[in-house]
Write a protein that holds these residues in place. Structure first.
Motif, PDB file in Angstrom:
ATOM      1  N   UNK A   1       0.805  -1.214   0.000  1.00 24.59           N
ATOM      2  CA  UNK A   1       0.000   0.000   0.000  1.00 24.59           C
ATOM      3  C   UNK A   1       0.843   1.270   0.000  1.00 24.59           C
ATOM      4  N   UNK A   2       2.111   1.152   0.378  1.00 23.04           N
ATOM      5  CA  UNK A   2       2.982   2.332   0.397  1.00 23.04           C
ATOM      6  C   UNK A   2       3.147   2.935  -0.989  1.00 23.04           C
ATOM      7  N   UNK A   3       3.025   2.120  -2.027  1.00 27.54           N
ATOM      8  CA  UNK A   3       3.218   2.623  -3.387  1.00 27.54           C
ATOM      9  C   UNK A   3       1.929   2.854  -4.141  1.00 27.54           C
ATOM     10  N   UNK A   4       0.804   2.805  -3.440  1.00 28.77           N
ATOM     11  CA  UNK A   4      -0.493   2.948  -4.097  1.00 28.77           C
ATOM     12  C   UNK A   4      -1.002   4.385  -3.989  1.00 28.77           C
ATOM     13  N   UNK A   5      -1.407   4.930  -5.105  1.00 33.54           N
ATOM     14  CA  UNK A   5      -1.996   6.265  -5.145  1.00 33.54           C
ATOM     15  C   UNK A   5      -2.665   6.459  -6.488  1.00 33.54           C
ATOM     16  N   UNK A   6      -3.402   7.530  -6.620  1.00 36.86           N
ATOM     17  CA  UNK A   6      -4.115   7.788  -7.874  1.00 36.86           C
ATOM     18  C   UNK A   6      -3.141   7.840  -9.047  1.00 36.86           C
ATOM     19  N   UNK A   7      -2.020   8.517  -8.871  1.00 36.69           N
ATOM     20  CA  UNK A   7      -1.059   8.666  -9.966  1.00 36.69           C
ATOM     21  C   UNK A   7      -0.469   7.322 -10.398  1.00 36.69           C
ATOM     22  N   UNK A   8      -0.052   6.506  -9.432  1.00 39.18           N
ATOM     23  CA  UNK A   8       0.569   5.218  -9.770  1.00 39.18           C
ATOM     24  C   UNK A   8      -0.423   4.275 -10.438  1.00 39.18           C
ATOM     25  N   UNK A   9      -1.662   4.268  -9.943  1.00 45.34           N
ATOM     26  CA  UNK A   9      -2.675   3.390 -10.527  1.00 45.34           C
ATOM     27  C   UNK A   9      -3.042   3.862 -11.927  1.00 45.34           C
ATOM     28  N   UNK A  10      -3.196   5.174 -12.093  1.00 48.54           N
ATOM     29  CA  UNK A  10      -3.538   5.715 -13.410  1.00 48.54           C
ATOM     30  C   UNK A  10      -2.449   5.398 -14.432  1.00 48.54           C
ATOM     31  N   UNK A  11      -1.202   5.547 -14.027  1.00 48.76           N
ATOM     32  CA  UNK A  11      -0.088   5.261 -14.928  1.00 48.76           C
ATOM     33  C   UNK A  11      -0.071   3.798 -15.329  1.00 48.76           C
ATOM     34  N   UNK A  12      -0.293   2.914 -14.357  1.00 52.02           N
ATOM     35  CA  UNK A  12      -0.272   1.480 -14.650  1.00 52.02           C
ATOM     36  C   UNK A  12      -1.446   1.088 -15.557  1.00 52.02           C
ATOM     37  N   UNK A  13      -2.586   1.715 -15.350  1.00 51.85           N
ATOM     38  CA  UNK A  13      -3.776   1.390 -16.144  1.00 51.85           C
ATOM     39  C   UNK A  13      -3.768   2.070 -17.502  1.00 51.85           C
ATOM     40  N   UNK A  14      -2.878   3.065 -17.677  1.00 53.26           N
ATOM     41  CA  UNK A  14      -2.825   3.790 -18.943  1.00 53.26           C
ATOM     42  C   UNK A  14      -3.982   4.740 -19.127  1.00 53.26           C
ATOM     43  N   UNK A  15      -4.450   5.330 -18.016  1.00 49.95           N
ATOM     44  CA  UNK A  15      -5.550   6.300 -18.079  1.00 49.95           C
ATOM     45  C   UNK A  15      -5.138   7.563 -17.334  1.00 49.95           C
ATOM     46  N   UNK A  16      -5.917   8.603 -17.472  1.00 47.63           N
ATOM     47  CA  UNK A  16      -5.651   9.834 -16.730  1.00 47.63           C
ATOM     48  C   UNK A  16      -6.186   9.687 -15.311  1.00 47.63           C
ATOM     49  N   UNK A  17      -5.571  10.398 -14.378  1.00 46.38           N
ATOM     50  CA  UNK A  17      -6.055  10.308 -12.993  1.00 46.38           C
ATOM     51  C   UNK A  17      -7.442  10.933 -12.869  1.00 46.38           C
ATOM     52  N   UNK A  18      -7.757  11.855 -13.775  1.00 44.87           N
ATOM     53  CA  UNK A  18      -9.088  12.457 -13.758  1.00 44.87           C
ATOM     54  C   UNK A  18     -10.165  11.405 -13.985  1.00 44.87           C
ATOM     55  N   UNK A  19      -9.830  10.395 -14.768  1.00 47.05           N
ATOM     56  CA  UNK A  19     -10.796   9.338 -15.038  1.00 47.05           C
ATOM     57  C   UNK A  19     -11.088   8.534 -13.778  1.00 47.05           C
ATOM     58  N   UNK A  20     -10.073   8.335 -12.939  1.00 43.94           N
ATOM     59  CA  UNK A  20     -10.284   7.616 -11.687  1.00 43.94           C
ATOM     60  C   UNK A  20     -11.211   8.414 -10.771  1.00 43.94           C
ATOM     61  N   UNK A  21     -11.035   9.740 -10.753  1.00 44.14           N
ATOM     62  CA  UNK A  21     -11.926  10.576  -9.945  1.00 44.14           C
ATOM     63  C   UNK A  21     -13.343  10.554 -10.509  1.00 44.14           C
ATOM     64  N   UNK A  22     -13.455  10.530 -11.838  1.00 43.91           N
ATOM     65  CA  UNK A  22     -14.774  10.548 -12.464  1.00 43.91           C
ATOM     66  C   UNK A  22     -15.515   9.230 -12.237  1.00 43.91           C
ATOM     67  N   UNK A  23     -14.803   8.117 -12.362  1.00 41.94           N
ATOM     68  CA  UNK A  23     -15.452   6.824 -12.245  1.00 41.94           C
ATOM     69  C   UNK A  23     -15.584   6.336 -10.807  1.00 41.94           C
ATOM     70  N   UNK A  24     -14.593   6.678  -9.953  1.00 43.35           N
ATOM     71  CA  UNK A  24     -14.566   6.115  -8.599  1.00 43.35           C
ATOM     72  C   UNK A  24     -14.553   7.162  -7.494  1.00 43.35           C
ATOM     73  N   UNK A  25     -14.542   8.430  -7.856  1.00 39.98           N
ATOM     74  CA  UNK A  25     -14.482   9.511  -6.872  1.00 39.98           C
ATOM     75  C   UNK A  25     -13.194   9.437  -6.061  1.00 39.98           C
ATOM     76  N   UNK A  26     -12.097   9.089  -6.727  1.00 38.35           N
ATOM     77  CA  UNK A  26     -10.795   9.084  -6.068  1.00 38.35           C
ATOM     78  C   UNK A  26     -10.451   7.760  -5.421  1.00 38.35           C
TER      79      UNK A  26
END
Length: 216
Positions: free
Chosen positions: A24-49
């Motif tokens: 969990x130390x390496x988990x954040x919106x930026x790291x997940x977005x990068x791994x998924x190949x999406x923008x972090x804004x999409x994570x906020x839009x779909x999951x509210x962060x």
């Protein structure tokens, strides 16, 4: 599956992969977005962060989080409380076994309290209370919530401890044989519950409890 559903699934998988790789130390919106190949804004839009993303992932992974009503009002009510408790403990054990990512999240929850971990813990507590409240007060011979708490905490601790320790009091934490021993011990402890909880159905005991409360 729609485009959004595919994207959501990719994000959830990226979260799981990130947890497995870094904890969990390496988990954040930026790291997940990068791994998924999406923008972090999409994570906020779909999951509210991150809180919403973690809740969505845990909904599929964690026993308490994905099952809001553990004891249903139909066939489950015809089982004995002891059988239901034992089944719950078995599912807890199986749910954590071979699920590295879930174990990492549960370890993280034990050492850190923040917006995300608090929501996960609160939802789990709410679901667990829905279960325990139905089996509590059915007998005056034992404090069921306290007994179940010790057994449940023991399973969780030993499962999480297996990451850093191979044995606990000589019992293997990393082999099927070791966990078979621990499961037999859990069955033994459940077998020590009062006779009513092992011989009468949950429905009949609830009826008796309601009648007792009415008479009072």
């Amino acid at each position: 599956m729609s485009r959004r559903e595919r994207t959501e699934r990719a994000i959830l998988q990226a979260l799981e992969d990130q947890i497995r790789e870094t904890g969990m130390a390496g988990v954040g919106v930026n790291s997940v977005a990068k791994r998924a190949g999406v923008s972090k804004e999409l994570i906020y839009r779909y999951f509210d962060g991150m809180p919403g993303l973690m809740m969505a992932w845990m909904q599929e992974q964690d026993f308490w989080t994905k099952r809001a009503n553990v004891v249903k009002n139909d066939e489950s009510s015809e089982q004995t409380p002891a059988a239901l408790i034992l089944a719950m403990l078995r599912e807890q054990m199986d749910g954590l076994a071979n699920n590295q990512a879930l174990c990492e999240v549960r370890r993280w929850e034990l050492i850190e309290r923040n917006e995300v971990s608090a929501k996960l813990a609160d939802r789990r507590e709410s679901a667990a209370r829905a279960f325990i409240d139905r089996v509590d007060g059915l007998t005056d011979d034992v404090d069921v919530p306290a007994v179940v708490s010790i057994m449940l905490a023991g399973i969780l601790y030993l499962m999480l401890r297996s990451k850093t320790e191979e044995y606990f009091l000589g019992v293997s934490l990393r082999t099927p044989e070791g966990w078979d021993r621990l499961w037999k011990a859990t069955q033994h402890l459940t077998g020590a519950l009062p006779p009513d909880l092992k011989e009468q159905s949950l429905r009949s005991l609830e009826t008796r409890r309601t009648q007792k409360e009415t008479d009072q």
